[in-house]
Design a protein around this motif. Structure first.
Motif, PDB file in Angstrom:
ATOM      1  N   VAL A   1       0.841  -1.199   0.000  1.00 13.92           N
ATOM      2  CA  VAL A   1       0.000   0.000   0.000  1.00 13.92           C
ATOM      3  C   VAL A   1       0.874   1.246   0.000  1.00 13.92           C
ATOM      4  N   LEU A   2       1.909   1.260   0.815  1.00 16.09           N
ATOM      5  CA  LEU A   2       2.782   2.420   0.914  1.00 16.09           C
ATOM      6  C   LEU A   2       3.472   2.711  -0.413  1.00 16.09           C
ATOM      7  N   ASN A   3       3.823   1.653  -1.155  1.00 16.58           N
ATOM      8  CA  ASN A   3       4.545   1.808  -2.418  1.00 16.58           C
ATOM      9  C   ASN A   3       3.632   1.814  -3.627  1.00 16.58           C
ATOM     10  N   ARG A   4       2.307   1.866  -3.367  1.00 17.59           N
ATOM     11  CA  ARG A   4       1.309   1.956  -4.438  1.00 17.59           C
ATOM     12  C   ARG A   4       1.399   0.797  -5.414  1.00 17.59           C
ATOM     13  N   VAL A   5       1.718  -0.367  -4.890  1.00 19.26           N
ATOM     14  CA  VAL A   5       1.744  -1.563  -5.731  1.00 19.26           C
ATOM     15  C   VAL A   5       0.302  -1.992  -5.985  1.00 19.26           C
ATOM     16  N   PRO A   6      -0.070  -2.328  -7.245  1.00 21.95           N
ATOM     17  CA  PRO A   6      -1.440  -2.746  -7.526  1.00 21.95           C
ATOM     18  C   PRO A   6      -1.757  -4.096  -6.890  1.00 21.95           C
ATOM     19  N   LEU A   7      -2.986  -4.548  -7.097  1.00 20.71           N
ATOM     20  CA  LEU A   7      -3.470  -5.858  -6.650  1.00 20.71           C
ATOM     21  C   LEU A   7      -3.716  -5.908  -5.148  1.00 20.71           C
ATOM     22  N   VAL A   8      -3.899  -4.763  -4.493  1.00 16.64           N
ATOM     23  CA  VAL A   8      -4.326  -4.727  -3.096  1.00 16.64           C
ATOM     24  C   VAL A   8      -5.800  -4.343  -3.079  1.00 16.64           C
ATOM     25  N   ARG A   9      -6.629  -5.108  -2.343  1.00 18.93           N
ATOM     26  CA  ARG A   9      -8.058  -4.829  -2.288  1.00 18.93           C
ATOM     27  C   ARG A   9      -8.300  -3.420  -1.769  1.00 18.93           C
ATOM     28  N   ALA A  10      -9.345  -2.769  -2.302  1.00 16.53           N
ATOM     29  CA  ALA A  10      -9.641  -1.386  -1.919  1.00 16.53           C
ATOM     30  C   ALA A  10      -9.900  -1.272  -0.420  1.00 16.53           C
ATOM     31  N   GLU A  11     -10.627  -2.237   0.160  1.00 13.26           N
ATOM     32  CA  GLU A  11     -10.922  -2.191   1.589  1.00 13.26           C
ATOM     33  C   GLU A  11      -9.642  -2.289   2.415  1.00 13.26           C
ATOM     34  N   THR A  12      -8.739  -3.202   2.015  1.00 13.97           N
ATOM     35  CA  THR A  12      -7.467  -3.343   2.721  1.00 13.97           C
ATOM     36  C   THR A  12      -6.645  -2.067   2.609  1.00 13.97           C
ATOM     37  N   ARG A  13      -6.630  -1.468   1.424  1.00 10.85           N
ATOM     38  CA  ARG A  13      -5.880  -0.226   1.231  1.00 10.85           C
ATOM     39  C   ARG A  13      -6.406   0.871   2.154  1.00 10.85           C
ATOM     40  N   ARG A  14      -7.738   0.960   2.300  1.00 10.36           N
ATOM     41  CA  ARG A  14      -8.320   1.984   3.183  1.00 10.36           C
ATOM     42  C   ARG A  14      -7.930   1.740   4.633  1.00 10.36           C
ATOM     43  N   GLN A  15      -7.889   0.456   5.060  1.00  4.70           N
ATOM     44  CA  GLN A  15      -7.491   0.147   6.430  1.00  4.70           C
ATOM     45  C   GLN A  15      -6.073   0.620   6.704  1.00  4.70           C
ATOM     46  N   VAL A  16      -5.185   0.352   5.779  1.00 11.58           N
ATOM     47  CA  VAL A  16      -3.788   0.735   5.967  1.00 11.58           C
ATOM     48  C   VAL A  16      -3.649   2.251   5.955  1.00 11.58           C
ATOM     49  N   GLU A  17      -4.329   2.908   5.035  1.00 15.11           N
ATOM     50  CA  GLU A  17      -4.238   4.370   4.968  1.00 15.11           C
ATOM     51  C   GLU A  17      -4.803   5.021   6.221  1.00 15.11           C
ATOM     52  N   SER A  18      -5.865   4.429   6.781  1.00 13.99           N
ATOM     53  CA  SER A  18      -6.433   4.957   8.025  1.00 13.99           C
ATOM     54  C   SER A  18      -5.449   4.806   9.179  1.00 13.99           C
ATOM     55  N   ALA A  19      -4.762   3.662   9.224  1.00 16.32           N
ATOM     56  CA  ALA A  19      -3.776   3.442  10.277  1.00 16.32           C
ATOM     57  C   ALA A  19      -2.602   4.407  10.136  1.00 16.32           C
ATOM     58  N   ILE A  20      -2.177   4.666   8.909  1.00 13.23           N
ATOM     59  CA  ILE A  20      -1.091   5.622   8.674  1.00 13.23           C
ATOM     60  C   ILE A  20      -1.468   6.996   9.198  1.00 13.23           C
ATOM     61  N   ALA A  21      -2.703   7.425   8.891  1.00 11.34           N
ATOM     62  CA  ALA A  21      -3.147   8.746   9.332  1.00 11.34           C
ATOM     63  C   ALA A  21      -3.283   8.809  10.849  1.00 11.34           C
ATOM     64  N   ALA A  22      -3.856   7.752  11.453  1.00 13.10           N
ATOM     65  CA  ALA A  22      -4.093   7.755  12.897  1.00 13.10           C
ATOM     66  C   ALA A  22      -2.788   7.732  13.689  1.00 13.10           C
ATOM     67  N   LEU A  23      -1.807   7.005  13.207  1.00 13.57           N
ATOM     68  CA  LEU A  23      -0.534   6.890  13.914  1.00 13.57           C
ATOM     69  C   LEU A  23       0.425   8.038  13.614  1.00 13.57           C
ATOM     70  N   GLY A  24       0.114   8.784  12.560  1.00 10.00           N
ATOM     71  CA  GLY A  24       1.042   9.841  12.155  1.00 10.00           C
ATOM     72  C   GLY A  24       2.318   9.275  11.572  1.00 10.00           C
ATOM     73  N   TYR A  25       2.197   8.129  10.892  1.00  8.06           N
ATOM     74  CA  TYR A  25       3.383   7.470  10.349  1.00  8.06           C
ATOM     75  C   TYR A  25       3.985   8.299   9.218  1.00  8.06           C
ATOM     76  N   ARG A  26       5.307   8.400   9.207  1.00 10.68           N
ATOM     77  CA  ARG A  26       6.037   9.039   8.117  1.00 10.68           C
ATOM     78  C   ARG A  26       7.148   8.108   7.692  1.00 10.68           C
ATOM     79  N   ARG A  27       7.258   7.898   6.401  1.00 14.82           N
ATOM     80  CA  ARG A  27       8.310   7.014   5.895  1.00 14.82           C
ATOM     81  C   ARG A  27       9.669   7.573   6.283  1.00 14.82           C
ATOM     82  N   GLN A  28      10.500   6.719   6.824  1.00 10.35           N
ATOM     83  CA  GLN A  28      11.834   7.137   7.247  1.00 10.35           C
ATOM     84  C   GLN A  28      12.774   7.140   6.056  1.00 10.35           C
TER      85      GLN A  28
END
Length: 343
Positions: free
Chosen positions: A30-57
């Motif tokens: 999801v982070l690297n925008r690789v295709p073939l990830v389900r839309a629902e799974t992608r939303r879960q990961v993006e929500s976790a990124i936003a909630a945690l304030g994750y930033r790629r190191q």
């Protein structure tokens, strides 16, 4: 997904994966925008990124990333096809000439049509080891999303409609016009029942060469679906298609094959059936591969500038790498009919 508590320290990708309830590999896709990830799974990961304030190191840098001086050549076929089909040898020759002159390293990737094989390749291309990528032999239904790799891309052959690669640069040859010239040559030489062994329907070259054949046949009011058979650009497929054609249309007097290798198969099948070329059946191929000069009789064909196509792809890619704001382009190279003894 349950509420996510902020991490006390800088969150990691593992924290994101754990919060989203997915594997670390899925979070990375999801982070690297690789295709073939389900839309629902992608939303879960993006929500976790936003909630945690994750930033790629990333390592601190005051300048753009250093160039690797490497580009990838991605051949969308099985590895065996790459080393047995002379078309690829010629396009690689043109590519190699240009990368050598530019002092750029070439990385070769073979990517079969299966999804499992494509995901690692796309992840590799997007992770930074190359400055750009060339794609050849793409199939229309391929899930390869070349427009989102993150590096400049040039495709060999105009992308098929609906291939989800918008605004991508390409270099192609005039497949439609070449086919038109071949079939008109057969009509002008007095042939009346002209068949074709067409290429794959999910590739631009196959589609456009068949469209050229159909245009001329329609203009001459000779359209007949029973005169169209399909191959995969291989010799075996041309031979098999001709056997089936002769069973259905035994009085055929000309065959336009959408590749020289398929034309070689056509000649073999005609010889076994006792048909003389060109006396009984005229044959025209497409490519102008060296093998066509040594068939019996020598093969009339449509010459496409394969080496120049490869070289031009590299030049276009180097231009995009030097100027990321340069507009995407489409280049179409001319083809020409090469008359020989087979038609």
């Amino acid at each position: 997904m349950t509420a996510v508590e902020p991490c006390p320290a800088s969150p990691t990708l593992a924290d994101v994966a754990r919060a989203a309830g997915v594997s670390l590999a899925t979070a990375s896709r999801v982070l690297n925008r690789v295709p073939l990830v389900r839309a629902e799974t992608r939303r879960q990961v993006e929500s976790a990124i936003a909630a945690l304030g994750y930033r790629r190191q990333r390592a601190a840098r005051s300048a753009p990333p250093a160039r690797t001086r490497s580009i990838a050549l991605v051949v969308c076929e099985e590895g065996l096809r790459l080393f047995t089909d002379p078309y690829f040898a010629r396009i690689v020759a043109g590519i190699s000439r240009e990368v050598t002159a530019a002092e750029v390293q070439l990385v070769l990737l073979t990517v079969p049509s299966t999804k499992d094989s494509q995901v690692p390749a796309m992840h590799y291309l997007g992770s930074g080891p190359v400055d750009g990528a060339l794609f050849v032999s793409m199939h229309g239904r391929s899930p390869l999303n070349v427009g989102r790799i993150g590096v400049p891309v040039v495709v060999g052959g105009q992308p098929m409609h609906g291939n989800d690669i918008n605004q991508v640069s390409y270099v192609d040859v005039d497949n439609h016009g070449g086919a038109v010239r071949a079939v008109r040559h057969l009509i002008d030489s007095g042939r009346s029942m002209i068949a074709t062994v067409a290429g794959p329907r999910d590739m631009t070259a196959g589609f456009d060469r068949l469209a050229g054949y159909r245009r001329v046949m329609a203009d001459a009011e000779r359209s007949d679906h029973g005169l169209v058979y399909f191959g995969d650009f291989s010799q075996a497929s041309g031979e098999h298609a001709t056997v089936r054609l002769l069973e259905r249309r035994p009085h055929v007097d000309a065959i336009f094959a959408a590749s020289d290798l398929m034309a070689v198969g056509v000649l073999r099948a005609l010889r076994r059936a006792g048909r003389r070329v060109p006396d009984d059946v005229a044959v025209i191929g497409f490519d102008d591969l060296p093998v066509g000069r040594h068939t019996d009789p020598p093969l009339t064909t449509v010459r496409q500038p394969t080496e120049e196509l490869g070289a031009r792809m590299v030049r276009e890619l180097l231009g995009l790498m030097d100027d990321s704001s340069a507009p995407q382009c489409g280049v179409v190279l001319d083809t020409e009919l090469v008359p020989r003894a087979s038609a």
